[in-house]
Scaffold this active site. Structure first.
Site, PDB file in Angstrom:
ATOM      1  N   GLN A  43      16.169  -5.023  57.502  1.00  0.00           N
ATOM      2  CA  GLN A  43      15.511  -6.205  56.936  1.00  0.00           C
ATOM      3  C   GLN A  43      14.725  -6.966  57.996  1.00  0.00           C
ATOM      4  O   GLN A  43      14.128  -8.000  57.703  1.00  0.00           O
ATOM      5  CB  GLN A  43      16.551  -7.142  56.313  1.00  0.00           C
ATOM      6  CG  GLN A  43      17.198  -6.596  55.059  1.00  0.00           C
ATOM      7  CD  GLN A  43      16.186  -6.304  53.975  1.00  0.00           C
ATOM      8  OE1 GLN A  43      15.425  -7.158  53.554  1.00  0.00           O
ATOM      9  NE2 GLN A  43      16.128  -5.049  53.561  1.00  0.00           N
TER      10      GLN A  43
ATOM     11  N   THR B 154      11.088  -4.446  46.495  1.00  0.00           N
ATOM     12  CA  THR B 154      10.420  -5.570  47.142  1.00  0.00           C
ATOM     13  C   THR B 154       8.919  -5.319  47.160  1.00  0.00           C
ATOM     14  O   THR B 154       8.460  -4.214  46.937  1.00  0.00           O
ATOM     15  CB  THR B 154      10.892  -5.718  48.601  1.00  0.00           C
ATOM     16  OG1 THR B 154      10.849  -4.420  49.189  1.00  0.00           O
ATOM     17  CG2 THR B 154      12.278  -6.278  48.667  1.00  0.00           C
TER      18      THR B 154
ATOM     19  N   GLY C 174      19.446  -8.944  47.685  1.00  0.00           N
ATOM     20  CA  GLY C 174      18.448  -8.590  48.690  1.00  0.00           C
ATOM     21  C   GLY C 174      17.570  -7.498  48.133  1.00  0.00           C
ATOM     22  O   GLY C 174      17.766  -7.063  47.008  1.00  0.00           O
ATOM     23  N   CYS C 175      16.619  -7.042  48.917  1.00  0.00           N
ATOM     24  CA  CYS C 175      15.701  -6.051  48.362  1.00  0.00           C
ATOM     25  C   CYS C 175      16.462  -4.768  48.070  1.00  0.00           C
ATOM     26  O   CYS C 175      17.128  -4.211  48.925  1.00  0.00           O
ATOM     27  CB  CYS C 175      14.541  -5.798  49.311  1.00  0.00           C
ATOM     28  SG  CYS C 175      15.028  -5.126  50.882  1.00  0.00           S
ATOM     29  N   ALA C 176      16.371  -4.336  46.836  1.00  0.00           N
ATOM     30  CA  ALA C 176      16.987  -3.092  46.375  1.00  0.00           C
ATOM     31  C   ALA C 176      18.496  -3.060  46.621  1.00  0.00           C
ATOM     32  O   ALA C 176      19.090  -2.020  46.786  1.00  0.00           O
ATOM     33  CB  ALA C 176      16.330  -1.889  47.030  1.00  0.00           C
TER      34      ALA C 176
END
Lengths: 293, 293
Positions: free
Chosen positions: A75, A123, B118-120
């Site tokens: 991230q 995302t 969070g993303c994915a």
């Protein structure tokens, strides 16, 4: 952190027998007869970076420290040279706290994510491409004989997939050798655990091949590139954008690797054609993995 | 909104030939020979609820209006009785704006999501269970003969999966009839498109069966329950938590449905055993879908 040495050559291999990863669940089969099957676990793990709660991931629960490290690294919340003071896992409250020497505050980044990321939704491109500018992946060579060796070796490795199915696998490889084989209910968790292990072990990326059971989507391609691994291999298929990004960043992507067959849609220049596909034995049915969808 | 009537009995069926859903990409095969394969597209779609940007999803790009409606509904941002004033899709800037009569502001909910999603990465349990309190799914009966009929019918329906692979499919069914067959690179997008269609058509849920190619994870089970559909069927496997939640909310979950076989791990009381499994023909190889991982 826990380490398994059970499977020859692996630094970490799946441990299907490990308590807590699967559960025997009873139901009825197609004939209405009672049946008990082994089912993978899925539990929340909340990841903190110092004082800040970052995310709660759904995971099978093995290697929480690697998952936390790898997630934060992928991230962009941990720098490549980040000084990690401690990684504390509390099984009872299902949390991992990653402590860094540096003061961290990602409130703003997290705010941003709210606008670009939803639960289990991908995302946005700009956000994902963060840190890929000026990336230069090494021109390491890949022998096609390695691909067949890895595929056959990985398919035969005892795994939660073979035991219970419904799980993703990602394997960090060097040449024709699988080194670290992680599995998880979340495809990205398996990759993040690999990233966490590489970080903890200061393992170089340039001589590695990343094998995944999942599809070669834009997110998977970007993650692999961000990890600095020049070659991404899958038994599964591609998305057009995944291929486009791979070509942009100079990543080699090989998909649909099953038995004698595979397709390379980007970075062909790394391939050395040293194997005769017709000499490759077809996959045995009992080891044949299904392609992810 | 666009509607396809091409496949007999379907309200909406996949349209593999539709321009923009796949792209021919050239590369090299295992023999080093040039090959051109059909690959699914993956593009961002940004969803607005009135003035507020909610999320950017990665999608193949068909039915953006249904995806937006279904996503917002499944996120609890649209009420069951919400008055939708307009759903405006702008192809050029890849956005959908859903306009409601009611003033909406989900800043706080989105803030919350930052901390839990969070993303994915999956969302946290409490968050996901929102709106499931006091849910009472109807006691509709499911004939096992329907399961075989649906499976065989869906496997033979021309689809992007059969054309290009690397995609998820979700099918809304009534009795032994598939009605709406959606596909997407994101498993949840396919389900959300179904939810959006049901909302747009005010289609009742209690007499429906939801078929998915994906795994029966906690998120999939919760989504199905939130949609009010009492039966969830998959060719793929289970997670332990998915089964647990299904039992809690009284959802029937049937997995590993392939050829003659299936397993029911929750809500068995809805099943009526009217089929002789041994009389079911095995799946033809060319129609055999791989199970998702």
């Amino acid at each position: 952190m826990a380490r398994l040495e059970t499977v020859e050559g692996y630094r970490i291999a799946p441990d299907p027998a490990r308590p807590g990863l699967t559960r025997a669940v009873s139901g009825l089969d197609q004939a209405g007869q009672p049946i008990e099957i082994s089912v993978v676990e899925e539990r929340p793990l909340t990841i903190y970076l110092n004082r800040q709660e970052i995310v709660t991931a759904m995971t099978i629960g093995d290697y929480p420290e690697y998952l936390a490290l790898g997630f934060l690294r992928n991230q962009g919340m941990l720098r490549p040279d980040e000084e990690i003071v401690a990684v504390d896992f509390d099984e009872e409250v299902e949390t991992v706290v990653v402590r860094t020497a540096r003061e961290t505050d990602y409130e703003e980044k997290l705010q941003k994510k709210t606008r670009t990321s939803g639960c289990a939704v991908g995302t946005v491109f700009g956000d994902m491409m963060e840190g890929l500018e000026g990336l230069n992946l090494p021109r390491t060579q890949v022998r096609t004989s390695w691909l067949y060796a890895l595929s056959s070796r990985i398919n035969r490795t005892p795994s939660l997939y073979l035991e219970a199915g419904a799980i993703h696998g990602t394997v960090l490889c060097r040449a024709d050798e699988p080194l670290v084989y992680m599995e998880d209910v979340g495809r990205h968790n398996a990759v993040d655990k690999i990233a966490g292990w590489m970080m903890a072990e200061s393992e170089p990326a340039e001589d590695k091949i990343l094998y995944t059971t999942g599809r070669l989507t834009s997110e998977m391609v970007i993650k692999c590139a961000q990890m600095g691994i020049p070659v991404l291999v899958s038994r599964s298929g591609f998305t057009a954008w995944g291929v486009e990004i791979a070509r942009q960043v100079g990543l080699t992507v090989i998909g649909r690797l099953r038995g004698q067959r595979f397709v390379c849609l980007a970075g062909e220049e790394r391939l050395l054609w040293d194997a005769d596909p017709t000499a490759v034995p077809p996959e045995e049915k009992k080891h044949r993995r299904k392609s992810a969808q």
